[in-house]
Design a protein around this motif. Structure first.
Motif, PDB file in Angstrom:
ATOM      1  N   SER A  50      -4.602   0.940  -4.740  1.00  5.91           N
ATOM      2  CA  SER A  50      -5.607   0.393  -5.656  1.00  5.91           C
ATOM      3  C   SER A  50      -5.945  -1.050  -5.304  1.00  5.91           C
ATOM      4  CB  SER A  50      -5.213   0.574  -7.123  1.00  5.91           C
ATOM      5  OG  SER A  50      -4.167  -0.265  -7.465  1.00  5.91           O
ATOM      6  N   ARG A  51      -4.969  -1.802  -4.779  1.00 12.54           N
ATOM      7  CA  ARG A  51      -5.305  -3.168  -4.325  1.00 12.54           C
ATOM      8  C   ARG A  51      -6.327  -3.121  -3.192  1.00 12.54           C
ATOM      9  NH1 ARG A  51       0.108  -5.752  -5.158  1.00 12.54           N
ATOM     10  NH2 ARG A  51      -0.104  -6.285  -7.344  1.00 12.54           N
ATOM     11  N   TRP A  52      -6.126  -2.181  -2.287  1.00 14.32           N
ATOM     12  CA  TRP A  52      -7.075  -2.066  -1.175  1.00 14.32           C
ATOM     13  C   TRP A  52      -8.471  -1.707  -1.681  1.00 14.32           C
ATOM     14  CZ3 TRP A  52      -6.889  -3.778   3.579  1.00 14.32           C
ATOM     15  CH2 TRP A  52      -5.652  -3.958   4.196  1.00 14.32           C
ATOM     16  N   VAL A  53      -8.514  -0.704  -2.552  1.00 17.03           N
ATOM     17  CA  VAL A  53      -9.832  -0.216  -2.976  1.00 17.03           C
ATOM     18  C   VAL A  53     -10.513  -1.214  -3.909  1.00 17.03           C
ATOM     19  CG1 VAL A  53     -11.082   1.651  -4.137  1.00 17.03           C
ATOM     20  CG2 VAL A  53      -9.097   2.182  -2.717  1.00 17.03           C
ATOM     21  N   ILE A  54      -9.746  -1.729  -4.876  1.00 14.42           N
ATOM     22  CA  ILE A  54     -10.385  -2.572  -5.894  1.00 14.42           C
ATOM     23  C   ILE A  54     -10.447  -4.038  -5.454  1.00 14.42           C
ATOM     24  CG2 ILE A  54     -10.261  -3.396  -8.278  1.00 14.42           C
ATOM     25  CD1 ILE A  54      -8.885  -0.704  -8.966  1.00 14.42           C
ATOM     26  N   ASP A  55      -9.317  -4.597  -5.063  1.00 14.08           N
ATOM     27  CA  ASP A  55      -9.302  -6.041  -4.785  1.00 14.08           C
ATOM     28  C   ASP A  55      -9.838  -6.383  -3.403  1.00 14.08           C
ATOM     29  OD1 ASP A  55      -8.018  -6.013  -7.162  1.00 14.08           O
ATOM     30  OD2 ASP A  55      -6.017  -6.373  -6.363  1.00 14.08           O
ATOM     31  N   ARG A  56      -9.587  -5.475  -2.454  1.00 16.91           N
ATOM     32  CA  ARG A  56      -9.986  -5.821  -1.086  1.00 16.91           C
ATOM     33  C   ARG A  56     -11.187  -5.030  -0.631  1.00 16.91           C
ATOM     34  NH1 ARG A  56      -4.220  -6.587   1.871  1.00 16.91           N
ATOM     35  NH2 ARG A  56      -5.518  -7.578   3.443  1.00 16.91           N
ATOM     36  N   ASP A  57     -11.720  -4.258  -1.557  1.00 18.01           N
ATOM     37  CA  ASP A  57     -13.016  -3.626  -1.296  1.00 18.01           C
ATOM     38  C   ASP A  57     -12.994  -2.705  -0.071  1.00 18.01           C
ATOM     39  OD1 ASP A  57     -15.617  -3.344  -2.179  1.00 18.01           O
ATOM     40  OD2 ASP A  57     -16.383  -4.847  -0.782  1.00 18.01           O
ATOM     41  N   ALA A  58     -11.861  -2.047   0.144  1.00 13.13           N
ATOM     42  CA  ALA A  58     -11.741  -1.183   1.327  1.00 13.13           C
ATOM     43  C   ALA A  58     -12.753  -0.035   1.270  1.00 13.13           C
ATOM     44  CB  ALA A  58     -10.327  -0.609   1.397  1.00 13.13           C
ATOM     45  N   THR A  59     -13.194   0.379   2.437  1.00 14.44           N
ATOM     46  CA  THR A  59     -14.126   1.515   2.494  1.00 14.44           C
ATOM     47  C   THR A  59     -13.497   2.735   3.180  1.00 14.44           C
ATOM     48  OG1 THR A  59     -15.023   0.613   4.537  1.00 14.44           O
ATOM     49  CG2 THR A  59     -16.200   0.070   2.517  1.00 14.44           C
ATOM     50  N   SER A  60     -12.260   2.581   3.661  1.00 16.85           N
ATOM     51  CA  SER A  60     -11.594   3.732   4.287  1.00 16.85           C
ATOM     52  C   SER A  60     -10.082   3.576   4.171  1.00 16.85           C
ATOM     53  CB  SER A  60     -11.973   3.817   5.765  1.00 16.85           C
ATOM     54  OG  SER A  60     -11.358   2.739   6.452  1.00 16.85           O
ATOM     55  N   PHE A  61      -9.380   4.710   4.284  1.00 18.50           N
ATOM     56  CA  PHE A  61      -7.921   4.664   4.260  1.00 18.50           C
ATOM     57  C   PHE A  61      -7.381   4.036   5.546  1.00 18.50           C
ATOM     58  CE2 PHE A  61      -8.957   7.974   1.194  1.00 18.50           C
ATOM     59  CZ  PHE A  61      -8.202   7.559   0.117  1.00 18.50           C
ATOM     60  N   ALA A  62      -8.173   4.148   6.617  1.00 12.81           N
ATOM     61  CA  ALA A  62      -7.728   3.617   7.903  1.00 12.81           C
ATOM     62  C   ALA A  62      -7.426   2.124   7.837  1.00 12.81           C
ATOM     63  CB  ALA A  62      -8.796   3.888   8.957  1.00 12.81           C
ATOM     64  N   GLU A  63      -8.115   1.425   6.925  1.00 11.98           N
ATOM     65  CA  GLU A  63      -7.901  -0.029   6.811  1.00 11.98           C
ATOM     66  C   GLU A  63      -6.556  -0.388   6.203  1.00 11.98           C
ATOM     67  OE1 GLU A  63     -11.192  -1.953   4.544  1.00 11.98           O
ATOM     68  OE2 GLU A  63     -12.223  -0.106   5.090  1.00 11.98           O
ATOM     69  N   MET A  64      -5.917   0.571   5.543  1.00 18.50           N
ATOM     70  CA  MET A  64      -4.756   0.240   4.705  1.00 18.50           C
ATOM     71  C   MET A  64      -3.514   0.067   5.558  1.00 18.50           C
ATOM     72  SD  MET A  64      -5.693   2.596   1.442  1.00 18.50           S
ATOM     73  CE  MET A  64      -7.360   2.537   0.789  1.00 18.50           C
ATOM     74  N   SER A  65      -3.459  -1.099   6.197  1.00 16.38           N
ATOM     75  CA  SER A  65      -2.499  -1.313   7.268  1.00 16.38           C
ATOM     76  C   SER A  65      -1.046  -1.337   6.795  1.00 16.38           C
ATOM     77  CB  SER A  65      -2.844  -2.611   8.001  1.00 16.38           C
ATOM     78  OG  SER A  65      -3.008  -3.638   7.039  1.00 16.38           O
ATOM     79  N   ASN A  66      -0.832  -1.513   5.486  1.00  8.31           N
ATOM     80  CA  ASN A  66       0.558  -1.490   5.017  1.00  8.31           C
ATOM     81  C   ASN A  66       1.033  -0.093   4.582  1.00  8.31           C
ATOM     82  OD1 ASN A  66      -1.120  -1.502   2.827  1.00  8.31           O
ATOM     83  ND2 ASN A  66      -0.107  -3.176   1.740  1.00  8.31           N
TER      84      ASN A  66
END
Ligand code: SAH
Ligand code: SF4
Length: 354
Positions: free
Chosen positions: A38-54
C-alpha cells in the motif's frame, strides 16, 4: 478499437491501506508485506508490481497474477496559455471523462470528475446538457489524481483537489467516500473541496462522516423561483431546506462553506440579487465564488456572460454586504478547459463523426 475483455483482477488503485491489507492478507506471509504494497501504490504512486523493489520477485509475480494497478488512460491532453491542462481520460468500458489541472499561486488545483456526465441538468452547464452518466469508481476518481500528479510532476504538498469536474459528487457518495479515504493518505481533507448542486441526502451524509472535505454549494440564484429555472434539481431539494441543512452543517474551526454563483447576463446578475444572496447566507461562515458564465453557443446559445463591469459590480455589492468574495476569471478558456465546461468538445466531435 477492438473489444477487450475486462480485466477480472481487482485494481489496487483507489483502495485505502486497510482495504489493501484485507485483499492481500491471504496471499502474503506477513501483514507488513501488505503495508509495503500500500505504501508503493498510495504513497509512492507505483504503476506496477515490478517497481516494488523491497518485495521478492516471487511475491511480485504472484501479486501481479492476482491484482492490478491501473489508472485511466490518457486519450487527449490540451494545454492552455495560462498553464492549465485539460485531460480526456478513457475508462475501461469506453466511457470518457475530463479533468483539469490549474496552477494557482504556487499551488496546483486538480479539478476531478465524479461521474461520466450529469443527470442534474442545470441549464447553463455543458456536462448537464449531455445528460447523465455512470458513477465513477474509487479507482477511476483517485486515478485521475494519480495521472495528473505523475504527468505534471507536481509536489504533493502543493496539490488541492476540487470535485468540480463532470458530475454531481454527492450523487455518488459511496465511491466518493472511498476515494476520499484514499486521497486523505496524501492530501489533507482541508485541501479537498466537494462541490454540490445541493443534494440534501448527500449533504447529510457528508455532515455525518468523520473526516470531511470542504463543502462548496452551487447557489446560482438567490430565490427558489430562479434557482429552479436554472437548476431543475432545486424542485426536489428546495432552497429553504438547503439553507436549513447548511446552517446546521458541522464546520471545522476556521472553515467556511463556499457558495458558487455562476453569473448570467440579465438572469441573476443585478445588484439586488447580490444583496439577496448576502441576506440568504447571513450567519453562515461563508465565502462566495462568483463565476462569470462560460458561454456555449451549441448547448445554451441564449445565455450570456455579463460584461466585466457587471461582474465587478456584483462582487463589490457582495463585499459591501460583508462577504468574502472571489471572482473566478476562468482558467483555461482557450482550451475549453474551465471547470464546469467539461466534456463539450470531445462529445461534439464524436457526434459529428457518427
Ligand atoms: N455538480 C457539482 C460539481 C460540478 S459543476 C456542482 O454543480 O456543484 C462545478 C461548478 O461549475 C458549479 O459551481 C457549476 O455551477 C459551475 N458551472 C457549470 N457550468 C458552468 C458554465 N457554463 N460556466 C461557469 N460555471 C459553470
Ligand atoms: Fe451537474 Fe454540476 Fe453541471 Fe449542474 S452544474 S449539471 S450539477 S455538473
Amino acid at each position: 478499437m477492438a473489444w477487450v475483455a475486462p480485466d477480472p483482477r481487482p485494481n489496487l488503485v483507489g483502495r485505502s491501506p486497510l482495504e489493501i491489507a484485507e485483499l492481500l492478507a491471504p496471499h502474503v506471509d506477513r501483514p507488513f508485506r501488505a503495508t509495503q504494497v500500500s505504501r508503493w501504490v498510495i504513497d509512492r504512486d507505483a504503476t506496477s508490481f515490478a517497481e516494488m523493489s523491497n518485495l521478492s520477485k516471487e511475491l511480485r509475480s504472484d501479486l501481479e497474477r492476482r491484482f492490478r494497478i491501473t489508472d485511466p488512460e490518457i486519450l487527449e491532453t490540451s494545454s492552455s496559455d495560462d498553464g492549465s491542462v485539460k485531460w480526456l481520460f478513457g475508462l475501461e468500458d469506453g466511457v470518457t471523462v475530463e479533468g483539469v489541472a490549474m496552477p494557482e499561486d504556487g499551488k496546483l488545483t486538480m479539478c476531478l470528475s465524479s461521474q461520466a456526465g450529469c443527470a442534474v441538468g442545470c441549464v447553463f452547464c455543458v456536462t448537464g446538457a449531455l445528460g447523465g452518466g455512470r458513477n465513477l469508481r474509487p479507482d477511476e476518481i483517485v486515478g485521475q489524481y494519480r495521472v495528473m500528479l505523475r504527468r505534471l510532476a507536481a509536489p504533493v504538498d502543493r496539490v488541492n483537489i476540487v470535485f468540480m469536474g463532470m458530475g454531481e459528487p454527492l450523487l455518488n457518495t459511496d465511491h466518493l467516500g472511498e476515494a476520499l479515504e484514499t486521497l486523505y493518505e496524501r492530501v489533507s481533507p482541508k485541501r479537498i473541496t466537494v462541490s454540490t448542486s445541493g443534494i440534501l441526502p448527500g449533504i447529510r451524509w457528508l455532515a455525518g462522516v468523520e473526516r470531511r472535505p470542504k463543502l462548496a454549494v452551487s447557489l446560482n440564484a438567490p430565490d427558489q423561483e430562479r434557482r429552479e429555472r436554472l437548476m431543475p434539481i432545486a424542485r426536489r431539494y428546495p432552497l429553504d431546506e438547503l439553507m436549513t441543512e447548511l446552517r446546521r452543517f458541522p464546520l471545522e474551526r476556521g472553515r467556511r462553506i463556499t457558495f458558487e454563483y455562476v453569473l448570467i447576463r440579465g438572469v441573476n446578475d443585478a445588484v439586488a440579487d447580490a444583496e439577496a444572496v448576502a441576506r440568504l447566507i447571513r450567519g453562515i461562515p461563508a465565502k462566495v465564488n462568483v463565476i462569470p458564465l462560460n458561454e456555449d453557443a451549441t448547448h445554451f446559445p441564449d445565455l450570456r456572460r455579463p460584461d466585466d463591469s457587471t461582474v465587478n459590480r456584483f462582487a463589490v455589492s457582495l463585499r459591501d454586504a460583508g462577504l468574502t468574495v472571489t471572482v473566478r476569471w476562468s482558467k483555461g478558456l482557450d482550451v475549453d478547459a474551465a471547470c464546469g465546461q467539461l466534456k463539450g468538445r470531445h462529445q461534439r466531435r464524436g457526434s459529428q463523426s457518427t
